[in-house]
Design a protein around this motif. Structure first.
Motif, mmCIF file in Angstrom:
data_model
loop_
_atom_site.group_PDB
_atom_site.id
_atom_site.type_symbol
_atom_site.label_atom_id
_atom_site.label_comp_id
_atom_site.label_asym_id
_atom_site.label_seq_id
_atom_site.Cartn_x
_atom_site.Cartn_y
_atom_site.Cartn_z
ATOM 1 N N GLY A 1 2.412 10.982 7.365
ATOM 2 C CA GLY A 1 1.855 10.029 8.344
ATOM 3 C C GLY A 1 2.816 8.887 8.577
ATOM 4 N N GLY A 2 2.348 7.659 8.323
ATOM 5 C CA GLY A 2 3.184 6.474 8.583
ATOM 6 C C GLY A 2 2.691 5.782 9.836
ATOM 7 N N CYS A 3 3.429 4.786 10.265
ATOM 8 C CA CYS A 3 3.034 4.016 11.445
ATOM 9 C C CYS A 3 2.894 4.918 12.657
ATOM 10 N N LYS A 4 1.870 4.632 13.462
ATOM 11 C CA LYS A 4 1.659 5.411 14.702
ATOM 12 C C LYS A 4 2.482 4.747 15.803
ATOM 13 N N ILE A 5 3.717 5.224 15.920
ATOM 14 C CA ILE A 5 4.645 4.572 16.849
ATOM 15 C C ILE A 5 5.317 5.605 17.744
ATOM 16 N N GLY A 6 4.583 6.693 18.000
ATOM 17 C CA GLY A 6 5.134 7.749 18.853
ATOM 18 C C GLY A 6 5.584 8.916 18.003
ATOM 19 N N GLU B 1 -0.471 -4.943 5.301
ATOM 20 C CA GLU B 1 -0.226 -4.910 3.851
ATOM 21 C C GLU B 1 0.565 -3.679 3.426
ATOM 22 N N ARG B 2 0.744 -2.728 4.334
ATOM 23 C CA ARG B 2 1.607 -1.587 4.019
ATOM 24 C C ARG B 2 3.046 -2.058 3.795
ATOM 25 N N GLY B 3 3.415 -3.162 4.458
ATOM 26 C CA GLY B 3 4.820 -3.534 4.421
ATOM 27 C C GLY B 3 5.136 -4.984 4.103
ATOM 28 N N ILE C 1 1.313 8.218 4.572
ATOM 29 C CA ILE C 1 2.636 7.575 4.616
ATOM 30 C C ILE C 1 3.694 8.558 5.123
ATOM 31 N N ARG C 2 4.738 8.032 5.676
ATOM 32 C CA ARG C 2 5.844 8.861 6.184
ATOM 33 C C ARG C 2 6.689 9.376 5.017
ATOM 34 N N TYR C 3 6.842 8.533 3.990
ATOM 35 C CA TYR C 3 7.833 8.840 2.972
ATOM 36 C C TYR C 3 7.414 9.879 1.945
ATOM 37 N N ARG D 1 0.829 -1.218 0.000
ATOM 38 C CA ARG D 1 0.000 0.000 0.000
ATOM 39 C C ARG D 1 0.861 1.265 0.000
ATOM 40 N N ASP D 2 1.919 1.272 0.814
ATOM 41 C CA ASP D 2 2.754 2.474 0.890
ATOM 42 C C ASP D 2 3.405 2.786 -0.464
ATOM 43 N N VAL D 3 3.802 1.730 -1.168
ATOM 44 C CA VAL D 3 4.430 1.928 -2.479
ATOM 45 C C VAL D 3 3.396 2.501 -3.446
ATOM 46 N N ASP E 1 6.726 5.367 21.373
ATOM 47 C CA ASP E 1 5.466 4.687 21.696
ATOM 48 C C ASP E 1 5.198 3.554 20.707
ATOM 49 N N ARG E 2 6.117 2.597 20.685
ATOM 50 C CA ARG E 2 5.962 1.524 19.707
ATOM 51 C C ARG E 2 5.469 0.233 20.368
ATOM 52 N N PHE E 3 4.654 0.379 21.408
ATOM 53 C CA PHE E 3 4.178 -0.815 22.115
ATOM 54 C C PHE E 3 2.659 -0.893 22.140
HETATM 55 C C1 LIG Z 1 7.580 2.134 10.616
HETATM 56 C C2 LIG Z 1 7.606 1.591 9.410
HETATM 57 O O1 LIG Z 1 7.299 2.216 8.277
HETATM 58 P P1 LIG Z 1 7.036 3.777 8.010
HETATM 59 O O2 LIG Z 1 8.289 4.496 8.383
HETATM 60 O O3 LIG Z 1 6.800 3.820 6.541
HETATM 61 O O4 LIG Z 1 5.851 4.168 8.817
HETATM 62 C C3 LIG Z 1 8.007 0.181 9.213
HETATM 63 O O5 LIG Z 1 8.389 -0.186 8.083
HETATM 64 O O6 LIG Z 1 7.937 -0.579 10.179
#
Ligand SMILES: C=C(OP(=O)(O)O)C(=O)O
Ligand SMILES: CC(=O)N[C@H]1[C@@H](OP(=O)(O)OP(=O)(O)OC[C@H]2O[C@@H](n3ccc(=O)[nH]c3=O)[C@H](O)[C@@H]2O)O[C@H](CO)[C@@H](O)[C@@H]1O
Length: 427
Positions: free
Chosen positions: A126-131, A407-409, A103-105, A61-63, A341-343
């Protein structure tokens, strides 16, 4: 707009059903690496003539989003099978699609617009919600190269009449920040040096591609040097490196079930630290005849792991190791030193009956107990993959929702796991 909302609803509804308890063994082939493909697609748009990228994980999806966003902003991108032809076209023109915020990229469009002496308004990435996912180093670096940057509610505006090389020092080695400045500096006048840059394999590969295209980039440990060119020809062909992140994930999946796996056309080059940990945990991993083999037959040992920039363990793999810890008797700890915040996935893993708790930037897992099938949600890409791994060893049926995150990755994760013997479908 209505179409977009419909699209989002469908994505959120996508589920995966997994019947746990099967040993996963066999051979798989990896797709191209998402995190190499994204920056290389952007870098290929520096060129005047189409550069062909092979082995692009085109189903991700990100691609797909990055391609749509770049196209709408004027880049030339043509798809043939899993190959992409990319060139500048008339980038940057027009508006940037709102999907850029998923997406982050999309951040790399800033560097690309600065390189091509243009102006562009980028919706917030955007991208993953990890903090916290800061981009201050991107903006600082672009400004040092002479671009004007303005942050508004509508997004980030960049404008450049032509960059001038500079010495730029990062306070931490950001991956996307390094890539963004490599792109921006490629068409600036003079030399740019990025100190404390990230020089992970994806970035070394991107530098190789850029050099073939006519840029002048050198990368060594934590230092990237770019001698700006007045024009980048492009018109070359390059294959995206295999997804090492996928490789580690499938090795762990097989090991958790006590299986044996062969990963064709792969080497241990990019995963040495992961392999060091896997071996300590009791997973045998070796390389032979151009393939990687792993056996998870032995008893697993509890472990302590923390993430770090390459060559350390990538933060992306911490949820994968957390799932593996369920199969190791005793207490394992996983500390993420890269993201705040990746938990979020921990609450989902608890639903399988696993003993896992997160405190601050550390998760503690008491492994060695059986898991039960559960309904869990993919909170993010790797967190979603860790739920799939838990489901593979859980007793009974599990349902994973929000599969679009996974499916993003992971290209065709259900198909690849099925090939190894998993009972898994995507109803
Ligand atoms: C965090 C990831 O991707 P992104 O930086 O695109 O959100 C990842 O690939 O685990
Ligand atoms: C598509 C892709 O390749 N994504 C990867 C990339 O993301 P990404 O490039 O977003 O990760 P970064 O290396 O930029 O971020 C790492 C840390 O640095 C901080 N930071 C970053 C930029 C900045 O200007 N200021 C700042 O403080 C972030 O908030 C974060 O805490 O590297 C991450 C770390 O290996 C991986 O988890 C992601 O999978």
């Amino acid at each position: 707009m209505a179409m977009t909302m419909e699209h989002q609803r469908t994505n959120q509804q996508k589920t995966m059903r997994i019947e746990g308890g099967r040993e996963l063994s066999g051979t798989i082939r990896l797709s191209g690496a998402k995190n190499a493909a994204l920056p290389m697609i952007a870098a290929a748009c520096l060129g005047e003539e189409p550069t062909i990228l092979d082995n692009v994980p085109i189903e991700l999806r990100d691609v797909q989003i990055l391609i749509r966003v770049l196209r709408e902003a004027g880049a030339y991108i043509a798809l043939e099978g899993s190959s992409l032809a990319c060139a500048r076209g008339d980038f940057p023109r027009g508006t940037v699609n709102r999907e850029a915020s998923e997406i982050r990229y999309s951040l790399l469009l800033l560097g690309l617009a600065a390189a091509h002496r243009g102006e562009l308004l980028l919706p917030m990435p955007g991208g993953c919600k990890i903090g916290d996912r800061k981009y201050d180093l991107h903006l600082m670096g672009l400004q040092r190269l002479g671009a004007r940057i303005e942050e508004t509610e509508a997004g980030i505006r960049v404008a450049s009449e032509g960059g001038v090389g500079a010495d730029i020092e990062f306070y931490l080695p950001t991956t996307s920040g390094t890539e963004n400045l490599m792109i921006a500096a490629a068409l600036a006048s003079g030399r740019t040096t990025i100190l404390n840059a990230n020089t992970r394999p994806e970035i070394m590969e991107m530098a190789k591609l850029m050099n073939l295209m006519g840029a002048k980039v050198s990368c060594s440990n934590r230092v990237v040097q770019i001698d700006g060119q007045s024009r980048i020809q492009g018109g070359v062909r390059y294959a995206i490196m295999p997804g090492w992140d996928e490789a580690v994930t499938y090795i762990v999946a097989s090991a958790m079930t006590g299986g044996e796996i062969c990963i064709a056309d792969f080497s241990l080059d990019f995963i040495r630290e992961d392999v060091r940990h896997l071996r300590e945990i009791g997973v045998d991993v070796f390389e032979w005849g151009g393939a990687v083999y792993a056996s998870g037959k032995k008893q697993k040992r509890a472990f302590d792991l923390f993430t770090a920039p390459y060559p350390g363990i990538n933060s992306d793999m911490q949820p994968i190791f957390a799932a593996l810890a369920f199969t190791a008797a005793g207490k394992s700890t996983i500390t993420d030193l890269r993201f705040t915040d990746r938990f979020r996935y921990v609450e989902e893993l608890k639903k399988f009956g696993g003993s896992i708790h997160a405190f601050g930037n550390t998760a503690i897992v008491e492994g060695g107990r059986p898991l039960q099938g559960a309904h869990a949600t993919a909170t993010d890409l790797r967190g979603g993959a860790s739920c799939v791994l838990a489901a593979l060893i859980a007793e009974g049926e599990s349902i994973i929702t929000n599969v679009s995150q996974i499916e993003r990755g992971y290209e065709n994760i259900a198909g690849k796991l099925r090939q190894l013997g998993a009972r898994i479908d995507t109803p």
